[in-house]
Design a protein around this motif. Structure first.
Motif, PDB file in Angstrom:
ATOM      1  N   ALA A  10       1.032  -1.397   0.062  1.00 56.49           N
ATOM      2  CA  ALA A  10      -0.285  -0.101   0.023  1.00 56.49           C
ATOM      3  C   ALA A  10       0.726   1.282   0.082  1.00 56.49           C
ATOM      4  O   ALA A  10       0.410   2.298  -0.884  1.00 56.49           O
ATOM      5  N   LEU A  11       2.603   1.065   0.717  1.00 52.95           N
ATOM      6  CA  LEU A  11       2.906   2.141   0.622  1.00 52.95           C
ATOM      7  C   LEU A  11       3.470   2.964  -0.874  1.00 52.95           C
ATOM      8  O   LEU A  11       3.122   4.009  -1.254  1.00 52.95           O
ATOM      9  N   VAL A  12       4.415   1.780  -1.393  1.00 52.70           N
ATOM     10  CA  VAL A  12       4.178   1.980  -2.565  1.00 52.70           C
ATOM     11  C   VAL A  12       3.384   1.732  -3.155  1.00 52.70           C
ATOM     12  O   VAL A  12       3.477   2.951  -4.288  1.00 52.70           O
ATOM     13  N   LEU A  13       1.966   1.931  -3.384  1.00 51.73           N
ATOM     14  CA  LEU A  13       1.083   2.409  -4.363  1.00 51.73           C
ATOM     15  C   LEU A  13       0.666   3.757  -4.053  1.00 51.73           C
ATOM     16  O   LEU A  13       0.639   4.368  -4.897  1.00 51.73           O
ATOM     17  N   LEU A  14       0.984   4.660  -2.489  1.00 52.22           N
ATOM     18  CA  LEU A  14       0.584   5.428  -2.504  1.00 52.22           C
ATOM     19  C   LEU A  14       1.960   6.517  -2.661  1.00 52.22           C
ATOM     20  O   LEU A  14       1.319   7.723  -3.614  1.00 52.22           O
ATOM     21  N   ILE A  15       2.808   6.429  -2.750  1.00 44.50           N
ATOM     22  CA  ILE A  15       3.791   6.810  -3.696  1.00 44.50           C
ATOM     23  C   ILE A  15       3.503   6.830  -4.946  1.00 44.50           C
ATOM     24  O   ILE A  15       4.235   8.225  -5.418  1.00 44.50           O
ATOM     25  N   ALA A  16       3.226   6.058  -6.141  1.00 45.05           N
ATOM     26  CA  ALA A  16       3.281   6.106  -7.313  1.00 45.05           C
ATOM     27  C   ALA A  16       1.612   6.831  -7.868  1.00 45.05           C
ATOM     28  O   ALA A  16       2.405   7.872  -7.801  1.00 45.05           O
ATOM     29  N   MET A  17       1.245   6.999  -6.466  1.00 44.71           N
ATOM     30  CA  MET A  17      -0.058   8.284  -6.810  1.00 44.71           C
ATOM     31  C   MET A  17       0.194   9.489  -6.159  1.00 44.71           C
ATOM     32  O   MET A  17       0.005  10.574  -7.509  1.00 44.71           O
ATOM     33  N   VAL A  18       1.629   9.551  -5.420  1.00 44.95           N
ATOM     34  CA  VAL A  18       1.976  11.652  -5.421  1.00 44.95           C
ATOM     35  C   VAL A  18       2.477  11.460  -6.616  1.00 44.95           C
ATOM     36  O   VAL A  18       3.002  12.605  -7.289  1.00 44.95           O
ATOM     37  N   GLY A  19       3.504  10.458  -7.292  1.00 49.00           N
ATOM     38  CA  GLY A  19       4.165  10.633  -7.911  1.00 49.00           C
ATOM     39  C   GLY A  19       3.634  10.874  -9.160  1.00 49.00           C
ATOM     40  O   GLY A  19       3.789  11.341 -10.347  1.00 49.00           O
ATOM     41  N   GLN A  20       2.385  10.109  -9.907  1.00 50.32           N
ATOM     42  CA  GLN A  20       2.120  10.266 -11.291  1.00 50.32           C
ATOM     43  C   GLN A  20       0.658  11.836 -11.019  1.00 50.32           C
ATOM     44  O   GLN A  20      -0.137  11.209 -11.278  1.00 50.32           O
ATOM     45  N   GLY A  21       1.419  12.561 -10.411  1.00 48.70           N
ATOM     46  CA  GLY A  21       0.809  14.134 -10.661  1.00 48.70           C
ATOM     47  C   GLY A  21      -0.237  13.934  -9.173  1.00 48.70           C
ATOM     48  O   GLY A  21      -1.404  14.917  -9.327  1.00 48.70           O
ATOM     49  N   GLY A  22       0.105  13.379  -8.310  1.00 48.64           N
ATOM     50  CA  GLY A  22      -0.544  13.727  -7.315  1.00 48.64           C
ATOM     51  C   GLY A  22      -0.231  14.665  -5.921  1.00 48.64           C
ATOM     52  O   GLY A  22      -1.160  14.931  -5.387  1.00 48.64           O
ATOM     53  N   LEU A  23       0.690  14.956  -6.583  1.00 51.54           N
ATOM     54  CA  LEU A  23       1.378  16.434  -5.977  1.00 51.54           C
ATOM     55  C   LEU A  23       0.707  17.277  -6.394  1.00 51.54           C
ATOM     56  O   LEU A  23       1.245  18.373  -5.770  1.00 51.54           O
ATOM     57  N   TRP A  24       0.700  17.463  -7.604  1.00 50.57           N
ATOM     58  CA  TRP A  24       0.063  18.930  -8.123  1.00 50.57           C
ATOM     59  C   TRP A  24      -1.405  19.086  -7.000  1.00 50.57           C
ATOM     60  O   TRP A  24      -1.620  19.595  -7.159  1.00 50.57           O
ATOM     61  N   THR A  25      -2.207  17.554  -6.936  1.00 50.78           N
ATOM     62  CA  THR A  25      -3.438  17.942  -6.546  1.00 50.78           C
ATOM     63  C   THR A  25      -3.071  18.272  -5.304  1.00 50.78           C
ATOM     64  O   THR A  25      -4.525  19.092  -5.027  1.00 50.78           O
ATOM     65  N   ILE A  26      -2.414  17.549  -4.512  1.00 51.81           N
ATOM     66  CA  ILE A  26      -2.423  17.557  -3.119  1.00 51.81           C
ATOM     67  C   ILE A  26      -1.967  19.087  -2.954  1.00 51.81           C
ATOM     68  O   ILE A  26      -2.360  19.783  -1.954  1.00 51.81           O
ATOM     69  N   ARG A  27      -0.646  19.990  -3.952  1.00 56.69           N
ATOM     70  CA  ARG A  27      -1.076  21.296  -3.820  1.00 56.69           C
ATOM     71  C   ARG A  27      -1.804  22.055  -3.868  1.00 56.69           C
ATOM     72  O   ARG A  27      -2.284  23.049  -3.769  1.00 56.69           O
ATOM     73  N   ALA A  28      -2.839  21.830  -5.031  1.00 62.08           N
ATOM     74  CA  ALA A  28      -3.692  22.777  -4.722  1.00 62.08           C
ATOM     75  C   ALA A  28      -4.867  22.336  -4.284  1.00 62.08           C
ATOM     76  O   ALA A  28      -5.374  23.405  -3.465  1.00 62.08           O
ATOM     77  N   THR A  29      -5.046  21.398  -3.345  1.00 66.51           N
ATOM     78  CA  THR A  29      -5.812  22.029  -1.666  1.00 66.51           C
ATOM     79  C   THR A  29      -5.018  22.038  -1.058  1.00 66.51           C
ATOM     80  O   THR A  29      -6.037  23.242  -0.459  1.00 66.51           O
TER      81      THR A  29
END
Length: 743
Positions: free
Chosen positions: A451-470
């Motif tokens: 699950a941790l690797v999946l979370l890292i992949a989510m953040v890497g695949q554009g999730g970082l920009w989604t988090i920043r927007a929030t």
């Protein structure tokens, strides 16, 4: 003894056919009526994705009530069960044909509660009683010692549900009017009543049901909790996939039906007698979660057919694997209705989380990645590599290897986040993704690490920009959608997006704050029409605009005019009143803003209230079908003067609306001109298509002659039939080439 001999002698297949037919018909009707009622509700509710989610929540709640009723009915003999159930079917038939209830809005009640209340009042009785037939038929089927296990009948139930769901957009909606759909459904309901009566008669002399023998079996609370979770996560994920697809990836309304269809098919796979397909899907599901699930935090609108396919494959694999695990945890037949009741409760909880709680708690569709992560923590994980085998490797070495793999995953995620939005780094991004997926496969022996690797992949695949927007407060979520307010890197432009669709833009440069941009540029159809309005309608024209957006059109107003805006979402109005966008306050400070559904509000006003009426009410790329029917055109004609000018904005990526407008114009006695605009400045302005309509051809002639080398063309496109409230389908007007990424 004679009866028992007869039961044993009767071929199980004959009886099985009757029960399968009953289950198939009931489930077909159950899922045919869902989109049918949603279609009926369009003139009153519009077409926002959350309306569909609210409808699904009602259906899940009614399904839960139906399963609870089936469980309660199990305390009686089969003969009495059949008598009670047939009686309730006949009572529910008194509410037919199906129609939308005449329920007035409750003052102060939010949309998220009023919509479910309206739908429950409209469809509640028949949906409740039909939803109970699947578990009841399985119980009655299992009453015969020769019948065998009833679980495969649940797969048949979901196959019927899938058929009903797909039949609506492909057959019922294009071929039948809403009234004929309702009458045809009523005939199907009559067939169901007959089949249920025959099924009950086939077991009329059965003693107390065999299934009651196991009813005393105690089921641990932990098992029941696991049943709930394994039911809730796929249900919630089905709704979150709908929101994720139609909001941030591919705003195509036909996609709304696909997640529910895949969800139903997952039961067919998971509950089938042959376990091979279920085991195969469960085996590959973790890899699919690592690949497709890594995009669950993506919100930059990268809408491609591959992305849609990956998201749908993710839902199907997750739902199938979790439901297969649920099947493996099934109890004895004596607990059949309790098992289905718990499953239904889990489905309702998942729907409640996604449709009610998430829109109130989250500013974006955060429920989607959360549910994908929950699925990773629940699905069967059988390591594809056996390097974690304690007989092969030293435990200390395995722990060291695990730490190194997680550090490697963090490094890959960091590199991916820096490169994912760079079009020139596509090959590098693909390589990083492959390595991340491989790392996830390596750590499948540790669920938390997976699950941790999946979370890292989510953040890497554009999730970082989604988090920043929030974190930067760029988003606002309402019942009608997810809005993103963002300034460009240079600080010269401010945009408002609804999902993947640009809602409006304002220049932040000095001296340009009042420039109408995007679809409203100086060469757009609406700009040309409003510029010509004083000459056509006089200097004191009354202008109505349906769809406020950023308020861009306000700065197309001219002295002496009276403007009125109609907006369904109060959140949109707040962007203007809080001066995030200043068009409304600066250019039309005295304009009246009416909050509510425009069609209903226009029907309330006095006739001939406007000289010009602009319809610009698109929700992402969803089609506001109820605003484009012949009945809606009549509402607009009533609101306009006899020489009034109606402007329709029909820009859409996936649906060609020009033939619809052409047919409706002909049906309602309106002449029509078209303006297709491709502005040179593609940064500030957006290609658009506007249709000008009027009951007075002289008005359109003056509009066409108001500019040299008139850019207006006669609208020639005509659909065979106009859209009406009773019969409309977008299927014939889909631009199929756009679905594959072609222009």
């Amino acid at each position: 003894m004679t009866q028992q001999t007869d039961e044993t002698a009767t071929p199980a297949s004959a009886r099985r056919g009757l029960f399968v037919a009953t289950i198939l018909v009931g489930s077909f009707l159950l899922f045919l009526v869902q989109p049918m009622v949603a279609r009926m509700a369009l003139p009153r509710l519009g077409g926002a994705p959350n309306v569909w989610n609210s409808a699904m929540l009602v259906y899940q709640a009614l399904l839960l009530a139906g399963y609870a009723y089936a469980h309660w009915l199990g305390r009686f003999t089969l003969k009495r069960q059949a008598m009670v159930h047939v009686a309730l079917l006949l009572i529910a038939a008194l509410t037919l044909p199906v129609g939308l209830a005449d329920l007035p809005r409750v003052s102060g009640l939010p949309e998220a509660l009023w919509v479910p209340l309206l739908l429950a009042a409209s469809i509640g009785p028949v949906f409740f009683v039909v939803s109970a037939q699947a578990p009841l038929m399985q119980r009655w089927f299992a009453a015969s010692p020769s019948a065998g296990a009833p679980w495969a009948l649940y797969a048949a139930s979901n196959l019927g549900s899938f058929a009903g769901l797909i039949a609506y957009p492909l057959l019922a909606e294009p071929l039948l009017s809403v009234r004929m759909q309702s009458l045809a459904w009523s005939c199907g309901f009559a067939v169901l009543v007959v089949l249920v009566a025959l099924a009950g008669a086939s077991r009329r002399d059965a003693p107390a049901p065999v299934v009651q023998a196991g009813s005393a079996e105690r089921i641990p609370g932990r098992t029941i909790a696991l049943w709930l979770l394994l039911s809730a996560v796929p249900s919630g994920l089905m709704l979150s996939t709908t929101t994720h697809l139609t909001t941030d990836i591919f705003a195509m309304p036909l996609l709304w039906v696909i997640p529910l269809g895949l969800y139903l098919l997952s039961f067919v796979v998971a509950f089938a007698d042959r376990r091979g397909p279920a085991h195969l899907v469960s085996r590959i599901a973790p890899v699919v979660v690592l690949c497709a699930g890594s995009f669950a935090m993506l919100s930059n609108g990268s809408g491609t057919l591959w992305m849609v396919g990956g998201t749908c494959l993710l839902l199907f694999c997750v739902a199938s694997s979790l439901h297969a695990r649920l099947y493996d945890l099934r109890p004895a037949e004596g607990q059949l209705t309790r098992f289905y009741l718990t499953m239904s409760a889990g489905g309702a909880l998942g729907g409640m989380f996604t449709a009610l709680i998430a829109p109130l708690v989250f500013d974006w569709a955060w429920e989607h990645p959360l549910l994908v992560l929950a699925a990773a923590l629940l699905m069967p994980l059988e390591p594809l590599l056996n390097w974690q085998d304690p007989d092969r490797t030293d435990p200390a070495m395995r722990r060291i290897a695990l730490v190194l793999l997680l550090l490697f995953a963090l490094f890959l995620g960091w590199q991916l986040a820096d490169s994912v939005l760079d079009d020139d780094a596509a090959l590098f991004v693909m390589m990083l993704t492959v390595f991340l997926v491989g790392t996830g496969i390596m750590v499948m022996g540790w669920r938390w690490a997976f699950a941790l690797v999946l979370l890292i992949a989510m953040v890497g695949q554009g999730g970082l920009w989604t988090i920043r927007a929030t974190l930067e407060g760029e988003r606002t979520r309402s019942y009608f959608g997810i809005y993103t307010l963002r300034d460009n890197a240079e600080g010269t432009l401010r945009t408002l997006a609804h999902g993947t669709t640009l809602h409006g833009m304002q220049s932040l440069e000095p001296g340009h704050a009042h420039d109408a941009l995007t679809y409203y540029g100086p060469t757009s159809g609406v700009a040309l029409a409003l510029a010509a309005t004083p000459a056509i309608e006089g200097p004191r024209a009354r202008v109505g605009v349906v769809g406020l957006g950023t308020g861009s059109l306000a700065c197309r107003s001219q002295p002496g005019q009276a403007w009125t805006f109609f907006e369904i979402d109060p959140v949109i109005l707040r962007y203007s009143t809080e001066r995030k966008f200043t068009f409304l306050g600066d250019c039309t400070p005295k304009a009246r803003v009416v909050i509510g559904d425009a069609r209903l509000e226009l029907a309330k006003i006095a006739p001939r209230s406007f000289d010009v009426l602009v319809i610009d009410a698109f929700s992402s790329d969803a089609i506001p079908m109820h605003l484009l029917t012949a009945e809606a055109m009549q509402v607009y004609r009533r609101a306009l003067t006899p020489r009034g000018l109606l402007m329709l904005h029909i820009s859409n990526r996936y649906i060609d609306l020009a033939p619809v407008v052409g047919a409706n114009a002909r049906a309602t006695g309106l002449a029509a001109l078209s303006r297709l605009d491709f502005p040179e400045d593609e940064v500030r302005y957006t290609p658009s298509r506007w249709i000008a309509l009027s009951a007075d051809a002289v008005v359109l002639d003056r509009l066409a002659r108001s500019q040299p080398d008139s850019p207006w063309k006669t609208l020639e496109e005509r659909a065979p039939e106009p859209w009406t409230d009773d019969h409309a389908s977008i299927l014939p007007h889909v631009r199929w080439s756009r679905l594959t990424g072609n222009p």
